[in-house]
Design an enzyme around this catalytic site. Structure first.
Site, PDB file in Angstrom:
ATOM      1  N   CYS A   2       0.861  -1.177   0.000  1.00 49.59           N
ATOM      2  CA  CYS A   2       0.000   0.000   0.000  1.00 49.59           C
ATOM      3  C   CYS A   2       0.901   1.232   0.000  1.00 49.59           C
ATOM      4  O   CYS A   2       1.997   1.208   0.551  1.00 49.59           O
ATOM      5  CB  CYS A   2      -0.939   0.113   1.188  1.00 49.59           C
ATOM      6  SG  CYS A   2      -2.050  -1.275   1.374  1.00 49.59           S
ATOM      7  N   ARG A  27       3.348   0.049  -5.263  1.00 44.51           N
ATOM      8  CA  ARG A  27       3.213  -0.608  -3.962  1.00 44.51           C
ATOM      9  C   ARG A  27       1.892  -1.364  -3.813  1.00 44.51           C
ATOM     10  O   ARG A  27       1.688  -2.089  -2.831  1.00 44.51           O
ATOM     11  CB  ARG A  27       3.298   0.439  -2.847  1.00 44.51           C
ATOM     12  CG  ARG A  27       4.587   1.212  -2.838  1.00 44.51           C
ATOM     13  CD  ARG A  27       4.579   2.230  -1.727  1.00 44.51           C
ATOM     14  NE  ARG A  27       4.512   1.599  -0.439  1.00 44.51           N
ATOM     15  CZ  ARG A  27       5.557   1.163   0.248  1.00 44.51           C
ATOM     16  NH1 ARG A  27       6.753   1.311  -0.244  1.00 44.51           N
ATOM     17  NH2 ARG A  27       5.408   0.593   1.418  1.00 44.51           N
ATOM     18  N   TRP A  75      -3.033  -2.466  -1.596  1.00 51.87           N
ATOM     19  CA  TRP A  75      -2.800  -3.872  -1.917  1.00 51.87           C
ATOM     20  C   TRP A  75      -3.486  -4.641  -0.797  1.00 51.87           C
ATOM     21  O   TRP A  75      -3.049  -4.617   0.349  1.00 51.87           O
ATOM     22  CB  TRP A  75      -1.299  -4.161  -1.948  1.00 51.87           C
ATOM     23  CG  TRP A  75      -0.975  -5.543  -2.437  1.00 51.87           C
ATOM     24  CD1 TRP A  75      -0.796  -5.936  -3.734  1.00 51.87           C
ATOM     25  CD2 TRP A  75      -0.769  -6.705  -1.638  1.00 51.87           C
ATOM     26  NE1 TRP A  75      -0.503  -7.274  -3.783  1.00 51.87           N
ATOM     27  CE2 TRP A  75      -0.484  -7.782  -2.510  1.00 51.87           C
ATOM     28  CE3 TRP A  75      -0.822  -6.975  -0.269  1.00 51.87           C
ATOM     29  CZ2 TRP A  75      -0.237  -9.070  -2.064  1.00 51.87           C
ATOM     30  CZ3 TRP A  75      -0.575  -8.264   0.178  1.00 51.87           C
ATOM     31  CH2 TRP A  75      -0.281  -9.294  -0.724  1.00 51.87           C
ATOM     32  N   ASN A 101      -0.909   1.935   5.937  1.00 55.08           N
ATOM     33  CA  ASN A 101      -0.149   0.878   5.260  1.00 55.08           C
ATOM     34  C   ASN A 101       0.366  -0.060   6.349  1.00 55.08           C
ATOM     35  O   ASN A 101       1.101   0.382   7.229  1.00 55.08           O
ATOM     36  CB  ASN A 101       1.009   1.518   4.486  1.00 55.08           C
ATOM     37  CG  ASN A 101       2.072   0.523   4.051  1.00 55.08           C
ATOM     38  OD1 ASN A 101       3.233   0.866   3.931  1.00 55.08           O
ATOM     39  ND2 ASN A 101       1.694  -0.714   3.814  1.00 55.08           N
ATOM     40  N   GLY A 102      -0.051  -1.320   6.302  1.00 52.77           N
ATOM     41  CA  GLY A 102       0.399  -2.266   7.327  1.00 52.77           C
ATOM     42  C   GLY A 102      -0.735  -3.172   7.743  1.00 52.77           C
ATOM     43  O   GLY A 102      -1.748  -3.286   7.042  1.00 52.77           O
ATOM     44  N   GLU A 487      15.529 -17.018 -11.814  1.00 50.80           N
ATOM     45  CA  GLU A 487      15.144 -15.614 -11.998  1.00 50.80           C
ATOM     46  C   GLU A 487      14.418 -15.423 -13.341  1.00 50.80           C
ATOM     47  O   GLU A 487      13.423 -14.701 -13.420  1.00 50.80           O
ATOM     48  CB  GLU A 487      16.401 -14.733 -11.906  1.00 50.80           C
ATOM     49  CG  GLU A 487      16.198 -13.254 -12.164  1.00 50.80           C
ATOM     50  CD  GLU A 487      15.224 -12.571 -11.221  1.00 50.80           C
ATOM     51  OE1 GLU A 487      14.814 -13.159 -10.216  1.00 50.80           O
ATOM     52  OE2 GLU A 487      14.833 -11.430 -11.530  1.00 50.80           O
ATOM     53  N   LYS A 491      10.637 -14.027 -13.715  1.00 52.76           N
ATOM     54  CA  LYS A 491      10.282 -12.870 -14.544  1.00 52.76           C
ATOM     55  C   LYS A 491       9.102 -13.228 -15.446  1.00 52.76           C
ATOM     56  O   LYS A 491       8.159 -12.460 -15.583  1.00 52.76           O
ATOM     57  CB  LYS A 491      11.454 -12.416 -15.434  1.00 52.76           C
ATOM     58  CG  LYS A 491      12.590 -11.696 -14.796  1.00 52.76           C
ATOM     59  CD  LYS A 491      12.274 -10.355 -14.210  1.00 52.76           C
ATOM     60  CE  LYS A 491      11.742 -10.493 -12.828  1.00 52.76           C
ATOM     61  NZ  LYS A 491      12.505 -10.302 -11.683  1.00 52.76           N
ATOM     62  N   GLU A 494       5.797 -13.711 -13.425  1.00 53.71           N
ATOM     63  CA  GLU A 494       5.329 -12.460 -12.818  1.00 53.71           C
ATOM     64  C   GLU A 494       4.568 -11.588 -13.811  1.00 53.71           C
ATOM     65  O   GLU A 494       3.528 -11.033 -13.473  1.00 53.71           O
ATOM     66  CB  GLU A 494       6.531 -11.618 -12.346  1.00 53.71           C
ATOM     67  CG  GLU A 494       7.071 -11.933 -10.991  1.00 53.71           C
ATOM     68  CD  GLU A 494       8.233 -11.022 -10.621  1.00 53.71           C
ATOM     69  OE1 GLU A 494       8.234 -10.521  -9.503  1.00 53.71           O
ATOM     70  OE2 GLU A 494       9.157 -10.810 -11.448  1.00 53.71           O
ATOM     71  N   HIS A 510      14.959 -35.834 -12.792  1.00 50.40           N
ATOM     72  CA  HIS A 510      14.242 -36.322 -11.609  1.00 50.40           C
ATOM     73  C   HIS A 510      12.816 -35.799 -11.542  1.00 50.40           C
ATOM     74  O   HIS A 510      12.251 -35.659 -10.464  1.00 50.40           O
ATOM     75  CB  HIS A 510      15.038 -35.953 -10.346  1.00 50.40           C
ATOM     76  CG  HIS A 510      16.426 -36.496 -10.363  1.00 50.40           C
ATOM     77  ND1 HIS A 510      16.701 -37.840 -10.176  1.00 50.40           N
ATOM     78  CD2 HIS A 510      17.614 -35.905 -10.593  1.00 50.40           C
ATOM     79  CE1 HIS A 510      18.012 -38.033 -10.279  1.00 50.40           C
ATOM     80  NE2 HIS A 510      18.580 -36.878 -10.531  1.00 50.40           N
ATOM     81  N   LYS A 609       5.414  -4.152  -5.454  1.00 45.29           N
ATOM     82  CA  LYS A 609       6.872  -4.113  -5.485  1.00 45.29           C
ATOM     83  C   LYS A 609       7.477  -4.219  -4.094  1.00 45.29           C
ATOM     84  O   LYS A 609       8.513  -4.826  -3.899  1.00 45.29           O
ATOM     85  CB  LYS A 609       7.330  -2.812  -6.135  1.00 45.29           C
ATOM     86  CG  LYS A 609       8.818  -2.763  -6.291  1.00 45.29           C
ATOM     87  CD  LYS A 609       9.238  -2.038  -7.506  1.00 45.29           C
ATOM     88  CE  LYS A 609      10.688  -2.281  -7.815  1.00 45.29           C
ATOM     89  NZ  LYS A 609      10.950  -3.621  -8.363  1.00 45.29           N
TER      90      LYS A 609
HETATM   91  C1  G6P Z   1       8.359  -8.420  -4.192  1.00 42.74           C
HETATM   92  C2  G6P Z   1       8.792  -7.831  -5.511  1.00 42.74           C
HETATM   93  C3  G6P Z   1      10.037  -8.556  -6.012  1.00 42.74           C
HETATM   94  C4  G6P Z   1      11.134  -8.512  -4.969  1.00 42.74           C
HETATM   95  C5  G6P Z   1      10.653  -9.041  -3.626  1.00 42.74           C
HETATM   96  C6  G6P Z   1      11.653  -8.745  -2.532  1.00 42.74           C
HETATM   97  O1  G6P Z   1       7.902  -9.710  -4.386  1.00 42.74           O
HETATM   98  O2  G6P Z   1       7.755  -7.925  -6.467  1.00 42.74           O
HETATM   99  O3  G6P Z   1      10.493  -7.948  -7.206  1.00 42.74           O
HETATM  100  O4  G6P Z   1      12.208  -9.287  -5.406  1.00 42.74           O
HETATM  101  O5  G6P Z   1       9.429  -8.404  -3.244  1.00 42.74           O
HETATM  102  O6  G6P Z   1      11.738  -7.351  -2.368  1.00 42.74           O
HETATM  103  P1  G6P Z   1      12.998  -6.590  -1.853  1.00 42.74           P
HETATM  104  O7  G6P Z   1      12.617  -5.139  -1.913  1.00 42.74           O
HETATM  105  O8  G6P Z   1      13.226  -7.054  -0.446  1.00 42.74           O
HETATM  106  O9  G6P Z   1      14.144  -6.905  -2.721  1.00 42.74           O
END
Ligand code: G6P
Length: 614
Positions: A2, A27, A75, A101-102, A487, A491, A494, A510, A609
């Protein structure tokens, strides 16, 4: 998650709040709202399901006058994303409004108590409980808003960054923080507040980062006033903001993600600036130099992180073990904090976080700190919570990352961690000097090598069209490139919503091999490395089962290229640095596939994010 934003001053509040919400939309973006005290002293709350643009539409014909307001982009945690659950929330009398936020963990108990006093609730949120509690306290204890917020927060268990408006006092905003980020901007006769500095940067560079358990009073005509929730006065520490407006704009790119992918030659040069010195044959990380002994005596290193940052941590394990000869454990912060991990006081804990606010990583640090471990953090956002609670650290300096899918932050983290691994190894005498020199010289060439890879973006965009019907994909890699496979898969899932799994290539036998058909694209990260011949065999196993191979190979490669249906090349480099190159095509591929599928690249569904809730 948020995002919250607030303004009080001489300008019209609404445009500042809306612009701020757009900046904070990364956020969370399932609903948004704004509360304004208008020119007639009325406190109006407007809310909408969906994005900030939906809120703007909903508010188009409303009265948005006024010089004081708060706004929120959500969020969802408690209560589904709809208009009623959107913030701001009124109190029962509608004299107060709050953004939050929280998570208020004990909201059910508090709610029951308030219901016994006749309070009713419109939403399913924990936040509405908090504003009702503040109003109840204000009335029954006959105190002003600041005192009521203090008393109410003393009863709250959980995390919050809040801001509260009072219709009867239109020259004051009360804000507070525990666990969720809150920054105050100080202008001339005006104040801003926000979850991060992005909504503030164009108005002032004077900021105060609010600490946990602090309450802030922003009142027109007065200086900022901070106390703890137990009313102990604090002296605000005003800092200069290190951020520019141009860093927050798309700069001609259709999406932030593409801009951030293309920025990587520059951002990695920034990560290394003043640290990697080719002329002096030296890597200098001040956070390491100042705490060298802590690293040298460490019997082991624990890395804790989430998401993409965890993948960077996994690459660091390979590098630290190879060059520094220290055993490394890589932990998901969310698991680590709730296990009963064995942590010794000589251990070094490396926390990796782009935002520096991830709740689980913050909690993991606090746990390790309580056991006496030394905390070193790798973060991007300057002044965020994680670097502030760490003993030392290293900023990645890649600039604000706005696209929800992390790209330049990841390569910045891998760069910082590689520098750290090599520094420890050099200080211990564990790395051969010729290797140390080769890594320094190759690190220096990484930016231009990435620029070269980016030239293949159009070809990858063309190829991405073949993914339009794809439902599943497999990503394989070995050694340093196994985390790159993870990774790459992350990507893709996501931002394009294609189910993708990353695997160490040899593990394919396996289980995942059962999935391979001519419908299954298999992305193989296969640069020239120690395990090259092994991965060639893995590719043969895929081809024998009609799998479609997309390979990331080193320039000049023939063997894999001949077997692959599509190949993307990366320049040759030191094995430990290959992830910095091989991840680039995977970022570009995921981006173009998401575009082809018409997905919302910068704000993928259900994601945020900065994950400031556990
Ligand atoms: C969320 C974001 C990711 C990020 C992760 C950890 O899931 O969408 O892109 O890698 O949080 O966030 P941080 O800010 O701790 O790297």
């Amino acid at each position: 998650m948020c995002g919250i934003v607030g303004y009080i001053g001489k300008r019209k509040a609404y445009p500042i709040l809306i612009k701020g919400l757009h900046r904070l939309e990364y956020r969370g973006y399932d609903s948004a709202g704004v509360a304004l005290i208008n020119d007639h002293g009325q406190l109006n709350v407007y809310k909408a399901k969906g994005k900030v643009a939906d809120l703007e539409q909903a508010v188009a014909d409303k009265d948005t006058s006024g010089y004081i307001g708060i706004a929120h982009t959500r969020w969802a945690t408690h209560g589904e994303p709809n208009q009623v659950n959107a913030h701001p929330h009124y109190s029962e009398s509608e004299e107060l409004a709050i953004i939050h936020n929280g998570i208020i963990e004990n909201y059910i108990v508090l709610k029951k108590g308030l219901m016994q006093h006749g309070y009713t609730f419109k939403s399913d949120t924990d936040t509405e409980v908090l504003i009702q509690l503040i109003e109840y306290t204000k009335r029954t204890d006959n105190v002003d808003l600041k005192k009521a917020v203090q008393l109410a927060l003393q009863q709250v268990v959980g995390a919050y960054a809040i801001a509260v408006l009072d219709r009867n006092n239109p020259t004051r905003i009360i804000a507070a923080r525990q666990g969720s980020p809150l920054v105050i901007g100080i202008g001339k006769d005006e104040f801003f507040l926000a979850s991060d500095a992005t909504p503030i940067v164009e108005y002032t560079d004077q900021v105060v980062y609010v600490e946990d358990q602090e309450i802030v009073c922003l009142e027109l005509g007065k200086d900022i006033e901070i106390t703890t929730i137990h009313n102990v006065p604090k002296t605000p520490e005003i800092k200069k903001l290190e951020m520019t407006l141009s860093q927050l704009e798309k700069g001609g790119f259709p999406h932030f993600m593409l801009k951030e992918i293309f920025e990587q030659p520059r951002t990695l040069a920034d990560s290394m600036r003043g640290r990697v010195n080719v002329d002096m044959n030296n890597i200098a990380l001040s956070g390491f130099i100042d705490n060298k002994e802590r690293f040298l005596k460490a019997p082991r290193i624990i890395i804790t992180a989430c998401g993409t940052s965890w993948h960077a941590g996994l690459i660091a394990k390979y590098a630290i073990e190879e060059f520094a000869h220290i055993p490394v454990e890589v932990e998901y912060s969310s698991e680590f904090r709730y296990r009963k991990p064995v942590i010794n006081k000589d251990d070094v804990v490396i926390a990796i976080s782009q935002s520096g606010e991830t709740a689980d990583t913050l909690a993991a640090i606090q746990l390790a700190k309580s056991k006496g471990a030394f905390i070193f953090s790798i973060c991007n956002v300057i002044g965020a919570s994680i670097p502030r609670v760490s003993d030392s650290g290293c900023y990645t300096h890649v600039g604000p990352e706005i696209g929800v899918a992390s790209t330049k932050a990841f390569t910045g983290q891998v760069t910082a961690l590689t520098m750290l691994a090599v520094c420890i190894g050099h200080a211990k005498g564990a790395i051969r000097y010729d290797k140390y020199l080769r890594i320094i010289s190759e690190l220096n060439l990484i930016p231009q090598k990435i620029a070269h890879i980016l030239e293949q973006s159009d070809a990858i965009a063309e190829f991405a069209k073949t993914f339009i019907e794809t439902q599943n994909a497999l990503y394989l890699g070995r050694g340093y490139n196994y985390p790159v496979a993870l990774e790459g898969a992350l990507k893709l899932k996501e931002i394009s919503y294609i189910h993708a799994e990353g695997y160490p290539a040899a593990e394919m036998k396996h289980g995942p091999i059962a999935l391979i058909t001519d419908q299954m694209p298999v992305v193989v990260v296969a640069p020239h490395c120690g395990t090259y011949e092994k991965i060639v065999s893995n590719i043969q196993e895929i081809k024998a089962r009609q799998g479609r191979v997309i390979a990331v190979v080193t320039e000049g490669d023939k063997q894999v290229r001949e077997m692959a249906d599509f190949a993307i090349t990366v320049p040759e480099t030191e094995e430990c640095l290959t992830p910095l190159l091989t991840v680039i095509p995977l970022q570009i591929l995921a981006y173009h596939i998401a575009v082809v599928k018409g997905c919302d690249v910068d704000q993928p569904r259900n994601l945020a994010k900065s994950v400031t809730v556990e």
